[in-house]
Scaffold this active site. Structure first.
Site, PDB file in Angstrom:
ATOM      1  N   ASP A 107      15.574   0.468  25.072  1.00  0.00           N
ATOM      2  CA  ASP A 107      16.566   1.210  25.854  1.00  0.00           C
ATOM      3  C   ASP A 107      17.515   0.171  26.440  1.00  0.00           C
ATOM      4  O   ASP A 107      17.094  -0.694  27.213  1.00  0.00           O
ATOM      5  CB  ASP A 107      15.833   1.965  26.978  1.00  0.00           C
ATOM      6  CG  ASP A 107      16.788   2.791  27.823  1.00  0.00           C
ATOM      7  OD1 ASP A 107      18.020   2.585  27.729  1.00  0.00           O
ATOM      8  OD2 ASP A 107      16.293   3.641  28.584  1.00  0.00           O
ATOM      9  N   TYR A 196      34.653   8.014  26.478  1.00  0.00           N
ATOM     10  CA  TYR A 196      34.308   7.178  25.315  1.00  0.00           C
ATOM     11  C   TYR A 196      35.381   6.094  25.111  1.00  0.00           C
ATOM     12  O   TYR A 196      35.072   4.904  25.000  1.00  0.00           O
ATOM     13  CB  TYR A 196      34.209   8.084  24.087  1.00  0.00           C
ATOM     14  CG  TYR A 196      33.922   7.386  22.780  1.00  0.00           C
ATOM     15  CD1 TYR A 196      32.754   6.655  22.592  1.00  0.00           C
ATOM     16  CD2 TYR A 196      34.817   7.508  21.704  1.00  0.00           C
ATOM     17  CE1 TYR A 196      32.482   6.046  21.366  1.00  0.00           C
ATOM     18  CE2 TYR A 196      34.537   6.908  20.485  1.00  0.00           C
ATOM     19  CZ  TYR A 196      33.379   6.176  20.319  1.00  0.00           C
ATOM     20  OH  TYR A 196      33.118   5.588  19.101  1.00  0.00           O
ATOM     21  N   LYS A 200      35.222   2.012  25.670  1.00  0.00           N
ATOM     22  CA  LYS A 200      35.443   1.084  24.554  1.00  0.00           C
ATOM     23  C   LYS A 200      36.542   0.060  24.884  1.00  0.00           C
ATOM     24  O   LYS A 200      36.449  -1.097  24.483  1.00  0.00           O
ATOM     25  CB  LYS A 200      35.772   1.847  23.272  1.00  0.00           C
ATOM     26  CG  LYS A 200      34.570   2.607  22.688  1.00  0.00           C
ATOM     27  CD  LYS A 200      33.465   1.667  22.211  1.00  0.00           C
ATOM     28  CE  LYS A 200      32.343   2.422  21.529  1.00  0.00           C
ATOM     29  NZ  LYS A 200      31.293   1.526  20.998  1.00  0.00           N
TER      30      LYS A 200
HETATM   31  N1  LIG Z   1      30.449   6.821  13.457  1.00  0.00           N
HETATM   32  C1  LIG Z   1      31.756   6.626  13.655  1.00  0.00           C
HETATM   33  O1  LIG Z   1      32.617   7.337  13.089  1.00  0.00           O
HETATM   34  C2  LIG Z   1      32.216   5.532  14.564  1.00  0.00           C
HETATM   35  C3  LIG Z   1      33.591   5.233  14.639  1.00  0.00           C
HETATM   36  C4  LIG Z   1      34.025   4.261  15.523  1.00  0.00           C
HETATM   37  C5  LIG Z   1      33.109   3.535  16.255  1.00  0.00           C
HETATM   38  N2  LIG Z   1      31.788   3.815  16.160  1.00  0.00           N
HETATM   39  C6  LIG Z   1      30.842   3.066  16.990  1.00  0.00           C
HETATM   40  O2  LIG Z   1      29.772   2.560  16.206  1.00  0.00           O
HETATM   41  C7  LIG Z   1      28.554   2.596  16.961  1.00  0.00           C
HETATM   42  C8  LIG Z   1      27.500   3.350  16.157  1.00  0.00           C
HETATM   43  O3  LIG Z   1      27.986   4.637  15.925  1.00  0.00           O
HETATM   44  P1  LIG Z   1      27.073   5.801  15.342  1.00  0.00           P
HETATM   45  O4  LIG Z   1      27.993   6.740  14.676  1.00  0.00           O
HETATM   46  O5  LIG Z   1      25.933   5.242  14.591  1.00  0.00           O
HETATM   47  O6  LIG Z   1      26.574   6.486  16.699  1.00  0.00           O
HETATM   48  P2  LIG Z   1      25.455   7.604  16.872  1.00  0.00           P
HETATM   49  O7  LIG Z   1      25.858   8.480  17.993  1.00  0.00           O
HETATM   50  O8  LIG Z   1      25.139   8.229  15.573  1.00  0.00           O
HETATM   51  O9  LIG Z   1      24.195   6.730  17.304  1.00  0.00           O
HETATM   52  C9  LIG Z   1      24.103   6.110  18.558  1.00  0.00           C
HETATM   53  C10 LIG Z   1      22.655   5.757  18.822  1.00  0.00           C
HETATM   54  O10 LIG Z   1      22.558   5.224  20.150  1.00  0.00           O
HETATM   55  C11 LIG Z   1      21.303   5.580  20.643  1.00  0.00           C
HETATM   56  N3  LIG Z   1      21.241   5.482  22.104  1.00  0.00           N
HETATM   57  C12 LIG Z   1      21.705   6.358  23.032  1.00  0.00           C
HETATM   58  N4  LIG Z   1      21.362   5.936  24.267  1.00  0.00           N
HETATM   59  C13 LIG Z   1      20.685   4.778  24.112  1.00  0.00           C
HETATM   60  C14 LIG Z   1      20.067   3.875  25.019  1.00  0.00           C
HETATM   61  N5  LIG Z   1      20.067   4.088  26.321  1.00  0.00           N
HETATM   62  N6  LIG Z   1      19.460   2.774  24.510  1.00  0.00           N
HETATM   63  C15 LIG Z   1      19.440   2.553  23.176  1.00  0.00           C
HETATM   64  N7  LIG Z   1      19.988   3.372  22.280  1.00  0.00           N
HETATM   65  C16 LIG Z   1      20.604   4.481  22.742  1.00  0.00           C
HETATM   66  C17 LIG Z   1      21.097   7.012  20.153  1.00  0.00           C
HETATM   67  O11 LIG Z   1      19.714   7.359  20.176  1.00  0.00           O
HETATM   68  C18 LIG Z   1      21.705   6.967  18.769  1.00  0.00           C
HETATM   69  O12 LIG Z   1      20.716   6.761  17.770  1.00  0.00           O
HETATM   70  C19 LIG Z   1      28.907   3.250  18.305  1.00  0.00           C
HETATM   71  O13 LIG Z   1      29.088   2.252  19.262  1.00  0.00           O
HETATM   72  C20 LIG Z   1      30.212   3.955  18.040  1.00  0.00           C
HETATM   73  O14 LIG Z   1      31.007   4.026  19.174  1.00  0.00           O
HETATM   74  C21 LIG Z   1      31.317   4.800  15.331  1.00  0.00           C
HETATM   75  C1  LIG Z   2      36.117   7.785  15.773  1.00  0.00           C
HETATM   76  C2  LIG Z   2      34.759   7.549  16.333  1.00  0.00           C
HETATM   77  O1  LIG Z   2      34.746   6.696  17.385  1.00  0.00           O
HETATM   78  C3  LIG Z   2      33.779   8.661  16.390  1.00  0.00           C
HETATM   79  N1  LIG Z   2      33.495   9.119  15.055  1.00  0.00           N
HETATM   80  C4  LIG Z   2      34.247   9.819  17.225  1.00  0.00           C
HETATM   81  O2  LIG Z   2      34.871  10.706  16.672  1.00  0.00           O
HETATM   82  O3  LIG Z   2      33.988   9.859  18.389  1.00  0.00           O
END
Ligand SMILES: NC(=O)c1ccc[n+]([C@@H]2O[C@H](COP(=O)([O-])OP(=O)(O)OC[C@H]3O[C@@H](n4cnc5c(N)ncnc54)[C@H](O)[C@@H]3O)[C@@H](O)[C@H]2O)c1
Ligand SMILES: C[C@@H](O)[C@H](N)C(=O)O
Length: 377
Positions: A107, A196, A200
């Protein structure tokens, strides 16, 4: 801000106690009462004391059970060896993930537990994926603030104290309605309207500050919306672009929660994960910045549906707009300018819209698609 207060106090003490006037950059053990100043080179290409370029890094991925973490672990394990990449999360891993390599509970709000993991496993690279995404964050601002901001502070301090190379993803969501949207360059006004996005921008600025102030090897990419077949998104505004494939294949119908002409930057997951590995491996002197936009394509729901309909002519798409998500999408970039990433460390995407759609459909199996179309007829 207790962390900042501690930092400035410790830094002041360190400066005062350094013979010869503090003209050398310092790194300090930021959480410890006792501190251990280390000399680092002024080009700030600092990385772990225990990591030499000839060794494989020992990687910890936080929030690894989300849309991106499992795929990244797979890629990094292929490159650095299975046992050199530890996946962590607060959720219970499915058995295929649990048996595919090291998994650990972590965590990110528990600073001591994080430190223990880093120390006991001699971690040298930290990929910080834990976060609440845009739509979920708006539904729970207090939790998003805690995970995305307080959690990040823990990560930064651990990384600085233990000389880790740190990757934190940012997003197109770090921009807002007053940013130039078509295209959005790396450096411009950033006034996002979601918790969010705010968290960021905070991560980008704090990471860059720790880099300049303490020599932390911070690397950050602003990802577009990421599209994947074998993992589901965690509650973002771009989720529709994944859901459409699942619904199209299962039911031949899709109800989109964004307007048909909402244009957003998007990327296939393989490009995103490869970019992450590439920027982590890039020599420090090729990085003229520490936070880069990366991009692949930009499309609207209507354009994505049309591309799918080339192969699934019966697909029916309707629109039922979610006003929270629509307002978010309307404030985000339409096109992303990633020319600095292309110039500095050679970023190049492989997937445009037609390849993305073909790859997603291949994953789900052309047979299933045809069978489903026939059985619905
Ligand atoms: N998926 C996208 O389209 C996208 C786009 C831009 C940026 N990002 C960034 O990439 C990263 C990964 O994205 P994702 O899509 O895999 O996110 P996701 O929401 O699918 O997964 C996030 C994970 O964080 C975990 N989490 C939540 N609270 C927590 C805590 N206290 N301690 C540890 N873990 C915890 C959750 O259990 C989850 O598995 C994020 O930082 C997100 O902002 C993702
Ligand atoms: C763009 C990205 O950060 C994420 N997939 C969201 O829509 O929140």
């Amino acid at each position: 801000m207790p962390v900042i207060r501690t930092l400035s106090k410790v830094a002041k003490q360190a400066l005062l106690s350094t013979p010869g006037c503090g003209c050398q950059p310092l790194t300090v053990a930021v959480r410890n009462i006792s501190f251990s100043p280390r000399q680092v080179t002024s080009d700030a290409s600092f990385h772990s004391v225990s990591f030499s370029e000839t060794d494989h890094p020992k990687v910890l991925i936080t929030g690894g059970l989300g849309q991106l973490g499992v795929g990244l672990a797979k890629l990094l394990r292929k490159r650095f060896g299975k046992n050199n990449v530890i996946l962590s999360d607060i959720r219970k891993p499915p058995s295929n993930v649990f048996h595919s390599g090291p998994f650990i509970y972590s965590d990110i709000l528990d600073y001591k537990n994080l430190r223990e993991i880093v120390v006991n496993n001699r971690i040298t690279w930290l990929v910080h994926y834990s976060a609440l995404l845009s739509a979920v964050g708006e539904a729970n601002v207090a939790l998003a603030r805690s995970v995305n901001i307080t959690g990040l502070h823990n990560i930064l301090d651990i990384a600085a104290e233990h000389g880790l190379r740190l990757f934190v993803p940012s997003t197109i969501g770090a921009f807002g309605p007053t940013s130039p949207r078509n295209p959005t360059p790396d450096l411009c006004v950033q006034r996002p309207r979601t918790i969010y996005g705010v968290s960021k921008v905070h991560a980008e600025l704090m990471g860059e500050y720790y880099h300049h102030r303490y020599g932390l090897d911070f690397r950050c990419l602003r990802y577009p919306g990421i599209i994947s077949a074998d993992s589901m998104p965690g509650g973002g505004t771009t989720d529709y672009a994944v859901q459409i494939f699942h619904d199209a294949i299962k039911t031949g119908k899709f109800e989109c929660n964004l307007k048909p002409d909402t244009r957003l930057p998007m990327m296939y997951i393989d490009d995103c994960l490869r970019a992450t590995l590439e920027v982590m491996e890039a020599p420090a002197d090729t990085l003229s910045m520490r936070t880069y936009n990366i991009n692949a394509m930009s499309f609207t729901p209507e354009e994505l549906a049309q591309e799918l309909q080339k192969q699934m002519s019966e697909l029916e798409v309707t629109y039922e707009v979610d006003h929270v998500r629509q307002a978010i999408a309307d404030s985000w970039p339409m096109n992303f300018d990633d020319s600095n990433a292309r110039k500095d460390w050679g970023w190049k995407h492989d997937y445009d819209l037609p390849e993305l759609v073909q790859t997603m459909l291949n994953y789900f199996g052309a047979d299933t698609i045809v069978k489903n179309q026939v059985s619905r007829a």
